[in-house]
Motif scaffolding. Sequence first.
Motif, mmCIF file in Angstrom:
data_model
loop_
_atom_site.group_PDB
_atom_site.id
_atom_site.type_symbol
_atom_site.label_atom_id
_atom_site.label_comp_id
_atom_site.label_asym_id
_atom_site.label_seq_id
_atom_site.Cartn_x
_atom_site.Cartn_y
_atom_site.Cartn_z
ATOM 1 N N ILE A 140 37.221 39.129 34.142
ATOM 2 C CA ILE A 140 38.243 39.820 33.737
ATOM 3 C C ILE A 140 38.538 41.418 33.764
ATOM 4 O O ILE A 140 39.648 41.957 34.043
ATOM 5 C CB ILE A 140 38.322 39.587 32.006
ATOM 6 N N VAL A 141 37.315 42.053 33.774
ATOM 7 C CA VAL A 141 37.238 43.419 33.614
ATOM 8 C C VAL A 141 37.673 43.848 35.392
ATOM 9 O O VAL A 141 38.374 44.721 35.725
ATOM 10 C CB VAL A 141 35.819 44.042 33.710
ATOM 11 N N CYS A 142 37.170 43.287 36.425
ATOM 12 C CA CYS A 142 37.297 43.292 37.650
ATOM 13 C C CYS A 142 38.786 43.086 38.126
ATOM 14 O O CYS A 142 39.268 43.905 38.767
ATOM 15 C CB CYS A 142 36.459 42.529 38.582
ATOM 16 N N ASP A 143 39.301 42.040 37.421
ATOM 17 C CA ASP A 143 40.858 41.784 37.834
ATOM 18 C C ASP A 143 41.718 42.782 37.168
ATOM 19 O O ASP A 143 42.881 43.203 37.929
ATOM 20 C CB ASP A 143 40.867 40.378 37.363
ATOM 21 N N TYR A 144 41.390 43.294 36.061
ATOM 22 C CA TYR A 144 42.249 44.143 35.724
ATOM 23 C C TYR A 144 42.171 45.661 36.176
ATOM 24 O O TYR A 144 43.090 46.229 36.462
ATOM 25 C CB TYR A 144 41.808 44.683 33.826
ATOM 26 N N ILE A 145 40.899 46.151 36.485
ATOM 27 C CA ILE A 145 40.594 47.319 37.371
ATOM 28 C C ILE A 145 41.586 47.081 38.903
ATOM 29 O O ILE A 145 42.220 47.920 39.044
ATOM 30 C CB ILE A 145 39.105 47.775 37.853
ATOM 31 N N LYS A 146 41.158 46.077 39.602
ATOM 32 C CA LYS A 146 41.967 45.880 40.719
ATOM 33 C C LYS A 146 43.439 45.784 40.527
ATOM 34 O O LYS A 146 44.266 46.764 41.334
ATOM 35 C CB LYS A 146 41.354 44.644 41.240
ATOM 36 N N GLU B 146 39.525 42.815 48.371
ATOM 37 C CA GLU B 146 38.063 42.933 48.383
ATOM 38 C C GLU B 146 37.097 42.319 47.119
ATOM 39 O O GLU B 146 37.663 42.333 46.167
ATOM 40 C CB GLU B 146 37.788 44.163 48.735
ATOM 41 N N ASN B 147 35.973 42.132 47.546
ATOM 42 C CA ASN B 147 35.230 41.462 46.570
ATOM 43 C C ASN B 147 34.091 42.486 45.956
ATOM 44 O O ASN B 147 33.145 42.653 46.433
ATOM 45 C CB ASN B 147 34.421 40.095 47.014
ATOM 46 N N HIS B 148 34.458 43.408 44.953
ATOM 47 C CA HIS B 148 33.620 44.446 44.569
ATOM 48 C C HIS B 148 33.341 44.140 42.972
ATOM 49 O O HIS B 148 34.330 43.683 42.132
ATOM 50 C CB HIS B 148 34.247 45.951 44.495
ATOM 51 N N SER B 149 32.248 44.626 42.462
ATOM 52 C CA SER B 149 31.897 44.638 41.019
ATOM 53 C C SER B 149 32.958 45.707 40.478
ATOM 54 O O SER B 149 33.125 46.642 41.113
ATOM 55 C CB SER B 149 30.359 45.094 40.914
ATOM 56 N N ALA B 150 32.619 45.544 39.063
ATOM 57 C CA ALA B 150 33.390 46.694 38.305
ATOM 58 C C ALA B 150 32.701 47.972 38.493
ATOM 59 O O ALA B 150 33.409 49.036 38.601
ATOM 60 C CB ALA B 150 33.184 46.324 36.918
ATOM 61 N N LYS B 151 31.278 48.154 38.755
ATOM 62 C CA LYS B 151 30.842 49.461 38.831
ATOM 63 C C LYS B 151 31.292 50.116 40.094
ATOM 64 O O LYS B 151 31.757 51.163 40.191
ATOM 65 C CB LYS B 151 29.309 49.197 39.056
ATOM 66 N N GLU B 152 31.361 49.062 41.229
ATOM 67 C CA GLU B 152 31.882 49.762 42.550
ATOM 68 C C GLU B 152 33.284 50.149 42.476
ATOM 69 O O GLU B 152 33.881 51.245 42.915
ATOM 70 C CB GLU B 152 31.829 48.695 43.594
ATOM 71 N N LEU B 153 34.132 49.362 41.781
ATOM 72 C CA LEU B 153 35.486 49.689 41.573
ATOM 73 C C LEU B 153 35.568 50.955 40.934
ATOM 74 O O LEU B 153 36.685 51.986 41.200
ATOM 75 C CB LEU B 153 36.226 48.529 40.973
ATOM 76 N N LEU B 154 34.985 51.425 39.696
ATOM 77 C CA LEU B 154 35.150 52.360 38.930
ATOM 78 C C LEU B 154 34.358 53.690 39.780
ATOM 79 O O LEU B 154 35.065 54.631 39.673
ATOM 80 C CB LEU B 154 34.412 52.393 37.676
#
Length: 612
Positions: free
Chosen positions: A230-236, A251-259
């Motif tokens: 949920i977090v990753c989809d929202y940030i993306k 891309e397949n990134h973790s929430a930490k990498e996206l932030l």
Amino acid sequence: MNGLSIKNAVYAADAQKLNDFFQPKQLRRLDNLQKLVLCAAAQALVGANAAGGKDILTAEKKDTGLIIATGKGATAQTCAFMDGIIDYGDELASPLAFSSSVHNALETAVTALLNLQGVCLSVSDGASSFNTALTTAYCLLKSKKCKEILLCAADEINPAVLKEYGDKVFERPAAAAFLLSYKSGRGNGRIDRFFAVNSSALDEFNPSRQAFNAAREFAPFILKDEASRIVCDYIKTYLAGDKSDILSVFENHSAKELLERAPKDKLPKIYEGLKLLCAAQEDFADGQGNEVDNKKSVDSSVPATALTIEEQCFNALNKNARINFFTSGSTGVPKNCIHSKDMINEEVEGLLFLFRDIERIISTVPSHHSYGFIFGLQTPRFLDVPVKRHIPLPFLEWGTLLQENDLLAAFPLFLKYLMELDFKFPKGVTILTSTAPCPDELIEKIYKNGAKRLIEIYGASEAGAIAYREKAFAPFTLLPYWDIDAKGEIVIRKRTDLKIEMPDIITFESERVFRVSGRKDSAVQVAGVNVYPSKVADILKQNPLVKDAAVRLGGERLKAFIVLKNAAAIELAKKELHKYMERVLTAHEMPKNITFGDKIPTTPFGKKTDWQ
């Protein structure tokens, strides 16, 4: 039932996890219902005894009792045995089918393979089997006949009943297991709510449905891997919609990498959005796992914490047992559409009859969206089937990604692109579509190209799924957990009493069947997102270069007609307006085509009209 506690609860509609616990030769004579009961029971024991792991299954358990609750027993094996007598006579009827048809066969399989040495009983009392078994378990525990009781409930649908009443059957063959204990004056405090007799949970076709609902309700609202998704989809989605990082959705990134990749000035907005999504009371922090005392946040306006952003969302969602599927209103202010766990459970339970044959779900919708959350997270868990997620790109190898008995959760725009490529669906694939009306011609094309079924869901952000249809040009049918008021304008949830005004102008053909003739709120759909042309027009009019503006849907995207204050400076205005729109409009609100003219087109009667 003061003092009664649930140590663990498991729902199982698929027995594949048995391969993690037993050798194939141990299971070779078990029928499907026996495997389901054994699978649920084994998971309940292992989950409640994490320290012992799988060893708990083979250890001798002298103080653990077993109660099997089944209203109708192994109906498939009973029918198979009776059919054998009819087809081949008494002497050639299957002895294995006969032995499996006995109600005690479930108890035998579980006690033998789990080495249970305590009291063992089978309870068969129709739709009251589970309640009777629960009362029996309570008495045995309170009288200290056992320290623990493994209470299992299992039923499957009679094949003849399924053929005749399939549209009214909510469950598939399944089992539930509860590991219960007792301590005088103490309990988990929720047992009465979980097991209170509730007529809405009773199913005349499947007596164990109440137990299945209880097992699923006992589970956490959100699992940790679901919170991460949920977090990753929202940030993306936020970064792509803000044009900060459009490629992140691919891309397949973790929430930490996206932030870490996100612009620092966008972080407060991201955390505020996640707070709103999780209906949290406290502000979210930086999500980097930073210690409060000795490390600074990545942004001074955002507090630091030792918890990752996924952990904060996981905690908030489970603490509040609700999620906010917010949407933008006509003023652009986010509109809260909060759904509680009870509301979502009611919705998913009421949808299960549509998906009895589904063995896997392929989701193309982000999980923070109500559609993706219900069908990409909750429905797979309720069905106990795996889920795979893929980006909705029509040029992917969908012919190899899809397989028989898959449910493809998609949306009309993606399906349209897929059909333009003349994609042929593999055998046995069911298509689920929502977020926007699916054109009748597209439905016909999807069936022509090999889809087994197509299910179109009609709903709203505030209400969730309201109705469904399966054929082109067909009306919608209200889902079973909804009622409609006398005027045909307000739908009412049967269990949670949610009342929602129908978002569209509808015409009823019968008590629960209707057709949609238009939207009440003047919203249009752009790639599955509600967009308000009047709002976009008002924003355009606020630009000092613009005298007047009109916006409407032109094909699949918005189009605009603009009247400039200084028509002579049209080339300069085009550049300035493009920059302005990129700054103030979302990607879905951006007009694809812009026409300039001296005045807004009107009919001879002075009403605004369309333009080419």
